[in-house]
Design an enzyme around this catalytic site. Sequence first.
Site, PDB file in Angstrom:
ATOM      1  N   SER A 255      55.584  26.331  38.617  1.00 19.62           N
ATOM      2  CA  SER A 255      54.464  27.066  39.212  1.00 19.62           C
ATOM      3  C   SER A 255      53.672  26.102  40.076  1.00 19.62           C
ATOM      4  CB  SER A 255      53.565  27.615  38.117  1.00 19.62           C
ATOM      5  OG  SER A 255      52.914  26.550  37.475  1.00 19.62           O
ATOM      6  N   LYS A 256      52.818  26.647  40.886  1.00 18.11           N
ATOM      7  CA  LYS A 256      52.055  25.836  41.831  1.00 18.11           C
ATOM      8  C   LYS A 256      51.296  24.717  41.091  1.00 18.11           C
ATOM      9  CE  LYS A 256      50.905  25.280  46.073  1.00 18.11           C
ATOM     10  NZ  LYS A 256      51.944  24.949  47.025  1.00 18.11           N
ATOM     11  N   ARG A 257      50.653  25.118  40.006  1.00 18.65           N
ATOM     12  CA  ARG A 257      49.844  24.148  39.282  1.00 18.65           C
ATOM     13  C   ARG A 257      50.728  23.060  38.679  1.00 18.65           C
ATOM     14  NH1 ARG A 257      48.052  24.219  34.236  1.00 18.65           N
ATOM     15  NH2 ARG A 257      49.209  26.132  33.901  1.00 18.65           N
TER      16      ARG A 257
END
Length: 468
Positions: A255-257
């Site tokens: 995921s982006k995070r």
Amino acid sequence: MTIMNVKTRFAPSPTGYLHLGNVRTALFNALLARRWRGRFLLRIEDTDRERNRPEFVAALLEDLRWLGLDWDEGPEVGGPHPPYAQSERTAIYAAYYQRLADAEQAYPCFCTPTELALSRKAQLAAGRPPRYAGTCARLNEAERRARWDRGLRPTLRFRVPVGRMVEFTDRVRGPQRFASDDIGDFVIRRADDSPQFFFANAVDDALMGITHVLRGEDHLANTPRQLLVLEALGLPVPDYGHLALIVGTDGGPLSKRAGDLSLRELRAAGYLPEALLNYLARLGHTYPGDAWMAAEALAANFALERLGRAPAGYDGAQLLHWQAEAVRHATPERLWAWMGSAVHQRVPPASRDEFVHAIWPNIRFPADAVFWAERLFGAELPFSPEARAVILQAGPEFFVRALAVYDEHGAAYQPLIEDLKRLTGTKGKSLFMPLRAALTGETHGPELARILALLPPEIARRRLQAGC
Ligand code: GLU
């Protein structure tokens, strides 16, 4: 096991910025080549006219160089197999298409995207895996001409042999078998004349003398097609190794995070290349020890046998660990440059070396260095709530004495501490903490002796006075 004449490659498609996933692919190929004193080639797979952007090519060359993954052959470097961008290799591919067409191992396909989509839908509805139905596989010359005359522009489709097993030993995943009957005839040249991935990728590997291909597991199902193309053309086949994909901590895609950040973003955040190299080289590959390694050691100890099959989990805490290690192993000059202009403007030139050494154990990112530059040299000192509490607790008397010993000894740490101890009757934490809190506004940080040495006297005095 010794491997001779290794030649590996990284073959990115310039449709975006490099991220951890494709950087790891590049790294493993570079490490394998360096391990065996072979060659590492860079090839730009820019056949997707819609999605390629020239700025991504420039960015990826720069990013690879920043990481220290220099290529021995490829764009800007040259080599014996130019050009190194697939968009410039059309004439080379033409001869190979011709050979396949002449041998009836490839045929023009006039099916339109709409027809193909309908056929696909029908097969899926019937519960069958969708494959090319073979509509154009047996057209004669006249039928082909008629379609051409109707204005249809064909793709070129590879004729997959019937009833075969395609087998190979994957360097990571072991023996693989695919039934050719499960593979429909596939496009090798699009209607706009651009080459399809399966074809250009396989042909270029062969023509460029690539011996080993390490790439993402998402390409595993492409490999039998590529082997069939190479076999039909009588071209050499590289050893393939399909790397387990990098997944987030929850087992899902990144995921982006969690780390699908681009290399540029990581670099802008202050990650050092060595941190990324040490981290990525251990993502799906194991080293005998878990100590920090210089790039040469990462290569010297890289082994195909140590590549793992299990999905490689991204772990931001691990990356931070390697960042701290990379900072620890950097030279002071390099750290100074990395700290950036916000630090350069704040720290007096004469204090530069001492500053770097003082804050070294306390920083992982340039932002941490900015923090300490502000705490040490800023006119206004923001106090953390903890620091305020410590100062209050020590009381004004403590600072009256601290100021007196400072006036006597200056930054001479030992005598200053001895005298303050004697005068205040405090020791340990209750001696050091109020001093630290008043001088830096924080209750943690670099060694107190170093802080004293660094602080300009007028600033140190002002801060001690503020406690009185
Ligand atoms: N251009 C392909 C990609 O970026 C290369 C795949 C391969 O390494 O063979 O996915």
